[in-house]
Structure formats: C-alpha cells, structure tokens
Design an enzyme around this catalytic site. Structure first.
Site, PDB file in Angstrom:
ATOM      1  NE  ARG A 101       1.145   3.393  12.906  1.00 57.94           N
ATOM      2  CZ  ARG A 101       0.291   4.278  13.406  1.00 57.94           C
ATOM      3  NH1 ARG A 101       0.756   5.292  14.118  1.00 57.94           N
ATOM      4  NH2 ARG A 101      -0.992   4.156  13.180  1.00 57.94           N
TER       5      ARG A 101
ATOM      6  NE  ARG B 124      -1.835  -0.721  15.832  1.00 57.77           N
ATOM      7  CZ  ARG B 124      -1.895  -0.289  14.560  1.00 57.77           C
ATOM      8  NH1 ARG B 124      -2.140  -1.148  13.588  1.00 57.77           N
ATOM      9  NH2 ARG B 124      -1.708   0.973  14.261  1.00 57.77           N
TER      10      ARG B 124
ATOM     11  CB  THR C 206      -9.533   3.056  11.836  1.00 54.38           C
ATOM     12  OG1 THR C 206      -8.364   3.393  11.112  1.00 54.38           O
ATOM     13  CG2 THR C 206     -10.328   2.052  11.057  1.00 54.38           C
TER      14      THR C 206
ATOM     15  CE  LYS D 222      -2.431   1.740   3.592  1.00 57.99           C
ATOM     16  NZ  LYS D 222      -2.259   3.208   3.544  1.00 57.99           N
TER      17      LYS D 222
ATOM     18  CG  ASP E  34      -4.939   4.532   1.608  1.00 57.50           C
ATOM     19  OD1 ASP E  34      -6.078   4.938   1.286  1.00 57.50           O
ATOM     20  OD2 ASP E  34      -4.597   4.332   2.786  1.00 57.50           O
ATOM     21  CG  LEU E  35      -3.348   8.717  -3.796  1.00 54.99           C
ATOM     22  CD1 LEU E  35      -3.227   9.377  -5.159  1.00 54.99           C
ATOM     23  CD2 LEU E  35      -2.146   9.079  -2.925  1.00 54.99           C
ATOM     24  CE  LYS E  36      -7.290   6.874   4.317  1.00 56.32           C
ATOM     25  NZ  LYS E  36      -5.878   6.485   4.149  1.00 56.32           N
ATOM     26  CG  LEU E  37      -8.281  10.304  -5.060  1.00 58.63           C
ATOM     27  CD1 LEU E  37      -8.543   9.865  -6.500  1.00 58.63           C
ATOM     28  CD2 LEU E  37      -7.156  11.326  -5.010  1.00 58.63           C
ATOM     29  CG  HIS E  38     -13.557  14.311  -0.005  1.00 58.97           C
ATOM     30  ND1 HIS E  38     -13.878  14.223   1.327  1.00 58.97           N
ATOM     31  CD2 HIS E  38     -14.651  14.817  -0.600  1.00 58.97           C
ATOM     32  CE1 HIS E  38     -15.111  14.659   1.518  1.00 58.97           C
ATOM     33  NE2 HIS E  38     -15.595  15.039   0.368  1.00 58.97           N
ATOM     34  CG  ASP E  39     -11.252  18.113  -5.595  1.00 56.17           C
ATOM     35  OD1 ASP E  39     -12.136  18.938  -5.906  1.00 56.17           O
ATOM     36  OD2 ASP E  39     -10.051  18.409  -5.446  1.00 56.17           O
ATOM     37  CB  ILE E  40     -15.712  18.862  -7.938  1.00 51.74           C
ATOM     38  CG1 ILE E  40     -14.472  19.204  -8.764  1.00 51.74           C
ATOM     39  CG2 ILE E  40     -16.039  19.969  -6.935  1.00 51.74           C
ATOM     40  CD1 ILE E  40     -14.673  20.415  -9.678  1.00 51.74           C
TER      41      ILE E  40
HETATM   42  O1  C5P Z   1       0.406   1.660  10.949  1.00 48.79           O
HETATM   43  P1  C5P Z   1      -1.037   1.246  10.826  1.00 48.79           P
HETATM   44  O2  C5P Z   1      -1.211  -0.267  10.879  1.00 48.79           O
HETATM   45  O3  C5P Z   1      -1.950   1.982  11.765  1.00 48.79           O
HETATM   46  O4  C5P Z   1      -1.408   1.681   9.318  1.00 48.79           O
HETATM   47  C1  C5P Z   1      -2.697   1.738   8.850  1.00 48.79           C
HETATM   48  C2  C5P Z   1      -2.693   2.237   7.451  1.00 48.79           C
HETATM   49  O5  C5P Z   1      -4.032   2.233   6.966  1.00 48.79           O
HETATM   50  C3  C5P Z   1      -2.183   3.673   7.296  1.00 48.79           C
HETATM   51  O6  C5P Z   1      -1.446   3.722   6.076  1.00 48.79           O
HETATM   52  C4  C5P Z   1      -3.426   4.516   7.193  1.00 48.79           C
HETATM   53  O7  C5P Z   1      -3.259   5.633   6.365  1.00 48.79           O
HETATM   54  C5  C5P Z   1      -4.407   3.529   6.545  1.00 48.79           C
HETATM   55  N1  C5P Z   1      -5.825   3.775   6.828  1.00 48.79           N
HETATM   56  C6  C5P Z   1      -6.354   3.854   8.109  1.00 48.79           C
HETATM   57  N2  C5P Z   1      -7.698   4.104   8.298  1.00 48.79           N
HETATM   58  C7  C5P Z   1      -8.512   4.217   7.247  1.00 48.79           C
HETATM   59  C8  C5P Z   1      -7.991   4.120   5.960  1.00 48.79           C
HETATM   60  C9  C5P Z   1      -6.637   3.867   5.785  1.00 48.79           C
HETATM   61  O8  C5P Z   1      -5.625   3.698   9.072  1.00 48.79           O
HETATM   62  N3  C5P Z   1      -9.809   4.378   7.458  1.00 48.79           N
END
Ligand code: C5P
Length: 242
Positions: free
Chosen positions: A216, A184, A123, A40, A67-73
């Site tokens: 992480r 986790r 999240t 990703k 994973d750019l999470k686009l949000h625009d027109i």
């Molecule tokens: O390091 P960690 O396991 O928290 O990484 C989660 C990844 O998922 C990050 O790259 C974060 O940008 C992405 N993400 C998120 N929550 C979302 C969408 C994507 O944590 N709703």
C-alpha cells in the site's frame, strides 16, 4: 556493498499486487515489474484470477513471488508446491507453524527450482492479538524457534517482521533469506493500515533484511514513482552504511 546493488537498490523490493481490479493489477505489473526486483502475487489475486495472475506478473517481472502461505498436511502442500513449480514462480510461502514434516515436504517438492519461504508470525499480530490466541511467551521467541525449524528443514528463508530481523540475522546467517513486509515510510507512520510491527526501508535493510515487501505505501500513493524514489534513496543510504 556490491556494485550491482548500488546500481539497483530497488532490486531489494517486492511490490505486493493486492487489488480486486484486473486492469489495476495489469497496470501495476507493467509499471512496477521492470522497476523492482520482485512482483508479489498474493492470495487475493490468485483466488480471483489464478494462473492468469501469475502469467501477467511473470510477463513483466524479473522474479515472481507467489505468496499463498500454504498450511496443510504434508502431502497436500507437496502437491501445491509441485504445481507452483510448474507455473514458473521463483518464491513461494508456507506457514512455519505447519511444522517440520510439512516444511520438509515443501522443500523436497521445490528441490532447487523455487525458494520456499516460511512465514513466521504475521505482522498484524501484536501482543494483545497473540494473547487472545492463547500463544504464551514472547513473539520473538516463537519467531526464532520457527525460523530455526525453517532453516533445519532446508527452506530458503523466512518472512518476518522488520523488528525481528536483527535477532534472526544473528541466528541465521546468509544465504538464508530474511523477507520483511510491514514496511512503512517514516512520513506515513501513524497511518499504518492493519500492520502493527513496522519499520522504514532503511531500518529493515540495516537490520539485515534481504528483501522488502511493500504494498500500500507504493500502490495506494498518489505518486507511486515518488515513493519508489524515496525507498530507493533509503536503501542506497542503508547499503552504503553497511
Ligand atoms: O500493503 P502492505 O505493505 O501492508 O502489504 C504487505 C504485504 O505483505 C501483503 O501482501 C501481505 O499479505 C504480505 N504479508 C504480510 N505479513 C506477513 C506475510 C506477508 O503483511 N507476515
């Protein structure tokens, strides 16, 4: 459970390549690309290194998730999706809260060449944070409504918290994809970074998730291979129980 999945539990894992350091990024691509189903490329990498970050991930990965999470027109999002399509990525995120017309524009631009995933609620947002944003009602109601919108506009799936997966799976059967960050390992609970709504790989899979986004817990671990093995074990166990 399919025999392919039994042989390849880590096929259900996407590693989040979030680092400010190019040599670390390169090393992660080499190390994790062949091991997991998806690499990703997030905002941080894309803003720093642009297309080079995508190319590096593509070189090593089985599939690349931008994973750019686009949000625009709608018109702007459509153009960005076309550009992503041209760079050969497999999955791309947009924000569900961009609304119906934006989601439709994204999906139309993607055609069947890449999977559009709609991000529901991030999240890290817990009840208090949602209240501060003046978003009344339960988070789950909102997630369900936005997932329904993503489904109706033809998106391939949604990104949601693992704690919402079970409810969404009921409403959105496969092949609609449920992708969950906030993963986790049980042992690391208590040290959850900025994630608030979290689950273990096994819990998320059992609830019906298709793809687990892990950053992480793997990339910052002293022994990432040991963590991958534990994730793989948990996934295998969960898939056997399904
Ligand atoms: O390091 P960690 O396991 O928290 O990484 C989660 C990844 O998922 C990050 O790259 C974060 O940008 C992405 N993400 C998120 N929550 C979302 C969408 C994507 O944590 N709703």
């Amino acid at each position: 459970m399919g025999s392919q999945e039994k042989r390849d539990p880590l096929g259900r894992v996407a590693i989040a390549l979030d680092t400010p350091d190019w040599s670390t990024y390169e090393r992660w691509c080499e190390q994790f690309g062949p091991r997991v189903g998806v690499l990703k490329v997030g905002l941080e990498a894309f803003v720093r290194w642009g297309h080079e970050a995508v190319e590096m991930a593509r070189h090593h990965a089985r599939r690349v998730f931008l994973d750019l999470k686009l949000h625009d027109i709608p018109n702007t999002v459509s153009g960005a999706v076309l550009a992503a399509r041209g760079s050969g990525v497999d999955l791309l995120t947009v924000h569900a809260s961009g609304g119906e017309a934006m989601l439709e524009a994204a999906q139309q631009a993607a055609e069947d060449r890449l999977a559009i995933l709609a991000v529901t609620l991030l999240t890290h947002l817990d009840e208090r944070a949602l209240e501060a944003l003046d978003l009344p009602g339960s988070g789950l109601d909102r997630v369900q409504k936005w997932a329904g919108l993503a489904q109706a506009t033809g998106c391939a799936g949604v990104v949601c918290s693992p704690l919402e997966v079970a409810a969404l799976r009921e409403r959105c059967p496969p092949p609609f994809l449920l992708v969950t960050p906030g993963i986790r390992l049980r042992a690391s609970r208590g040290g959850q970074d900025d994630q608030r709504r979290v689950a273990t790989p096994g819990e998320a899979l059992l609830a019906g998730a298709d793809l687990l986004v892990v950053g992480r817990p793997v990339t910052r671990a002293p022994d990432p291979e040991a963590v991958l093995r534990e994730i793989s074990r948990q996934i295998e166990e969960a898939l056997t129980a399904i």
